[in-house]
Design a protein around this motif. Structure first.
Motif, PDB file in Angstrom:
ATOM      1  N   ALA A  49       2.531  18.568  -7.702  1.00  0.00           N
ATOM      2  CA  ALA A  49       3.468  17.540  -7.249  1.00  0.00           C
ATOM      3  C   ALA A  49       3.090  17.037  -5.866  1.00  0.00           C
ATOM      4  CB  ALA A  49       4.884  18.094  -7.240  1.00  0.00           C
ATOM      5  N   PHE A  50       2.668  17.936  -4.979  1.00  0.00           N
ATOM      6  CA  PHE A  50       2.229  17.530  -3.638  1.00  0.00           C
ATOM      7  C   PHE A  50       1.070  16.552  -3.725  1.00  0.00           C
ATOM      8  CE2 PHE A  50      -0.980  18.245  -0.328  1.00  0.00           C
ATOM      9  CZ  PHE A  50      -0.278  17.795   0.790  1.00  0.00           C
ATOM     10  N   PHE A  51       0.042  16.903  -4.511  1.00  0.00           N
ATOM     11  CA  PHE A  51      -1.134  16.050  -4.598  1.00  0.00           C
ATOM     12  C   PHE A  51      -0.835  14.740  -5.316  1.00  0.00           C
ATOM     13  CE2 PHE A  51      -3.346  20.206  -3.996  1.00  0.00           C
ATOM     14  CZ  PHE A  51      -3.883  19.891  -2.760  1.00  0.00           C
ATOM     15  N   ALA A  52      -0.001  14.770  -6.343  1.00  0.00           N
ATOM     16  CA  ALA A  52       0.343  13.537  -7.055  1.00  0.00           C
ATOM     17  C   ALA A  52       1.136  12.588  -6.161  1.00  0.00           C
ATOM     18  CB  ALA A  52       1.131  13.868  -8.319  1.00  0.00           C
ATOM     19  N   ALA A  53       2.115  13.120  -5.439  1.00  0.00           N
ATOM     20  CA  ALA A  53       2.918  12.279  -4.549  1.00  0.00           C
ATOM     21  C   ALA A  53       2.068  11.733  -3.401  1.00  0.00           C
ATOM     22  CB  ALA A  53       4.095  13.075  -4.001  1.00  0.00           C
ATOM     23  N   THR A  54       1.175  12.543  -2.876  1.00  0.00           N
ATOM     24  CA  THR A  54       0.296  12.083  -1.809  1.00  0.00           C
ATOM     25  C   THR A  54      -0.635  10.980  -2.314  1.00  0.00           C
ATOM     26  OG1 THR A  54       0.373  14.259  -0.767  1.00  0.00           O
ATOM     27  CG2 THR A  54      -1.423  12.810  -0.108  1.00  0.00           C
ATOM     28  N   PHE A  55      -1.179  11.136  -3.495  1.00  0.00           N
ATOM     29  CA  PHE A  55      -2.052  10.114  -4.074  1.00  0.00           C
ATOM     30  C   PHE A  55      -1.309   8.786  -4.244  1.00  0.00           C
ATOM     31  CE2 PHE A  55      -3.396   7.900  -7.959  1.00  0.00           C
ATOM     32  CZ  PHE A  55      -4.665   7.515  -7.570  1.00  0.00           C
ATOM     33  N   VAL A  56      -0.115   8.851  -4.800  1.00  0.00           N
ATOM     34  CA  VAL A  56       0.665   7.621  -4.999  1.00  0.00           C
ATOM     35  C   VAL A  56       0.977   6.968  -3.657  1.00  0.00           C
ATOM     36  CG1 VAL A  56       2.892   6.730  -5.814  1.00  0.00           C
ATOM     37  CG2 VAL A  56       1.604   8.337  -7.214  1.00  0.00           C
ATOM     38  N   ALA A  57       1.330   7.761  -2.650  1.00  0.00           N
ATOM     39  CA  ALA A  57       1.631   7.207  -1.330  1.00  0.00           C
ATOM     40  C   ALA A  57       0.396   6.566  -0.691  1.00  0.00           C
ATOM     41  CB  ALA A  57       2.190   8.300  -0.423  1.00  0.00           C
ATOM     42  N   ILE A  58      -0.783   7.176  -0.879  1.00  0.00           N
ATOM     43  CA  ILE A  58      -2.011   6.589  -0.342  1.00  0.00           C
ATOM     44  C   ILE A  58      -2.304   5.250  -1.016  1.00  0.00           C
ATOM     45  CG2 ILE A  58      -4.534   6.860  -0.286  1.00  0.00           C
ATOM     46  CD1 ILE A  58      -4.046   9.839   0.283  1.00  0.00           C
ATOM     47  N   VAL A  59      -2.129   5.191  -2.314  1.00  0.00           N
ATOM     48  CA  VAL A  59      -2.361   3.935  -3.033  1.00  0.00           C
ATOM     49  C   VAL A  59      -1.389   2.857  -2.558  1.00  0.00           C
ATOM     50  CG1 VAL A  59      -2.256   2.840  -5.310  1.00  0.00           C
ATOM     51  CG2 VAL A  59      -3.399   5.042  -5.040  1.00  0.00           C
ATOM     52  N   VAL A  60      -0.134   3.221  -2.347  1.00  0.00           N
ATOM     53  CA  VAL A  60       0.853   2.255  -1.840  1.00  0.00           C
ATOM     54  C   VAL A  60       0.447   1.760  -0.459  1.00  0.00           C
ATOM     55  CG1 VAL A  60       3.243   2.027  -1.037  1.00  0.00           C
ATOM     56  CG2 VAL A  60       2.763   3.087  -3.243  1.00  0.00           C
ATOM     57  N   LEU A  61      -0.003   2.648   0.411  1.00  0.00           N
ATOM     58  CA  LEU A  61      -0.442   2.221   1.743  1.00  0.00           C
ATOM     59  C   LEU A  61      -1.709   1.362   1.689  1.00  0.00           C
ATOM     60  CD1 LEU A  61       0.243   5.243   4.119  1.00  0.00           C
ATOM     61  CD2 LEU A  61       1.465   3.085   3.922  1.00  0.00           C
ATOM     62  N   LEU A  62      -2.574   1.615   0.718  1.00  0.00           N
ATOM     63  CA  LEU A  62      -3.753   0.763   0.563  1.00  0.00           C
ATOM     64  C   LEU A  62      -3.365  -0.657   0.158  1.00  0.00           C
ATOM     65  CD1 LEU A  62      -6.343   3.152  -1.126  1.00  0.00           C
ATOM     66  CD2 LEU A  62      -6.438   2.172   1.163  1.00  0.00           C
ATOM     67  N   PHE A  63      -2.388  -0.760  -0.740  1.00  0.00           N
ATOM     68  CA  PHE A  63      -1.880  -2.087  -1.101  1.00  0.00           C
ATOM     69  C   PHE A  63      -1.213  -2.758   0.095  1.00  0.00           C
ATOM     70  CE2 PHE A  63      -2.047  -0.665  -5.624  1.00  0.00           C
ATOM     71  CZ  PHE A  63      -2.866  -1.682  -6.086  1.00  0.00           C
ATOM     72  N   ASP A  64      -0.498  -1.978   0.887  1.00  0.00           N
ATOM     73  CA  ASP A  64       0.123  -2.517   2.095  1.00  0.00           C
ATOM     74  C   ASP A  64      -0.951  -3.049   3.054  1.00  0.00           C
ATOM     75  OD1 ASP A  64       2.291  -2.923   4.063  1.00  0.00           O
ATOM     76  OD2 ASP A  64       1.300  -1.254   5.112  1.00  0.00           O
ATOM     77  N   LYS A  65      -2.035  -2.313   3.200  1.00  0.00           N
ATOM     78  CA  LYS A  65      -3.130  -2.755   4.072  1.00  0.00           C
ATOM     79  C   LYS A  65      -3.763  -4.044   3.540  1.00  0.00           C
ATOM     80  CE  LYS A  65      -7.596  -1.328   5.956  1.00  0.00           C
ATOM     81  NZ  LYS A  65      -8.226  -2.601   5.766  1.00  0.00           N
ATOM     82  N   ALA A  66      -3.929  -4.123   2.227  1.00  0.00           N
ATOM     83  CA  ALA A  66      -4.531  -5.316   1.641  1.00  0.00           C
ATOM     84  C   ALA A  66      -3.636  -6.545   1.812  1.00  0.00           C
ATOM     85  CB  ALA A  66      -4.817  -5.084   0.165  1.00  0.00           C
ATOM     86  N   ILE A  67      -2.339  -6.347   1.752  1.00  0.00           N
ATOM     87  CA  ILE A  67      -1.408  -7.472   1.856  1.00  0.00           C
ATOM     88  C   ILE A  67      -1.199  -7.882   3.305  1.00  0.00           C
ATOM     89  CG2 ILE A  67       1.001  -8.144   1.492  1.00  0.00           C
ATOM     90  CD1 ILE A  67       0.929  -6.403  -1.052  1.00  0.00           C
ATOM     91  N   THR A  68      -0.956  -6.908   4.192  1.00  0.00           N
ATOM     92  CA  THR A  68      -0.623  -7.240   5.584  1.00  0.00           C
ATOM     93  C   THR A  68      -1.835  -7.342   6.486  1.00  0.00           C
ATOM     94  OG1 THR A  68      -0.312  -4.929   6.200  1.00  0.00           O
ATOM     95  CG2 THR A  68       1.618  -6.115   5.363  1.00  0.00           C
ATOM     96  N   GLY A  69      -2.918  -6.661   6.169  1.00  0.00           N
ATOM     97  CA  GLY A  69      -4.109  -6.707   6.997  1.00  0.00           C
ATOM     98  C   GLY A  69      -4.105  -5.718   8.145  1.00  0.00           C
ATOM     99  N   ARG A  70      -3.026  -5.008   8.370  1.00  0.00           N
ATOM    100  CA  ARG A  70      -2.995  -4.014   9.451  1.00  0.00           C
ATOM    101  C   ARG A  70      -3.291  -2.630   8.893  1.00  0.00           C
ATOM    102  NH1 ARG A  70       1.918  -1.437   8.986  1.00  0.00           N
ATOM    103  NH2 ARG A  70       3.477  -2.632   7.862  1.00  0.00           N
TER     104      ARG A  70
END
Length: 109
Positions: A49-70
């Motif tokens: 569960a730790f690794f799955a939740a961390t993976f999903v959170a990293i993917v969400v932050l990658l999308f955030d980086k792609a959208i916002t550029g920061r």
């Protein structure tokens, strides 16, 4: 040739898979685990569960980086998403499997 009756028994023995209430989950005999197996299963599910939740959170932050550029702070994924999710799942599985183990010990004792 042997015959199975309507209630799923064969000569008085149960042949059909057991249900939730008897300590079986998807056919896995969770109620028959010993103490070490109970702890091992609980910690394995907590780590997963730790690794799955961390993976999903990293993917969400990658999308955030792609959208916002920061550039986001990726330590957020471990501290505020993965760790709490892992601890909650670990506590729930320890409670569930521990309860099954204690019930089994009290029944035999």
């Amino acid at each position: 040739m042997t015959q199975t009756s309507q209630d799923g028994t064969l000569n008085g023995t149960l042949t059909a898979p057991r249900a939730f209430g008897s300590g079986y989950l998807f056919g896995v005999p969770l109620g028959d685990l010993g103490l070490f197996a109970t702890l091992l299963m609980s910690f394995a599910v907590g780590f997963a569960a730790f690794f799955a939740a961390t993976f999903v959170a990293i993917v969400v932050l990658l999308f955030d980086k792609a959208i916002t550029g920061r550039m986001p702070d990726f330590t957020i994924t471990y501290k505020f998403v993965g760790l709490p999710a892992g601890i909650v799942v670990l506590a729930l599985t320890l409670a569930y499997l521990g309860t099954l183990w204690i019930k089994r010990k009290l029944r035999k004792g």
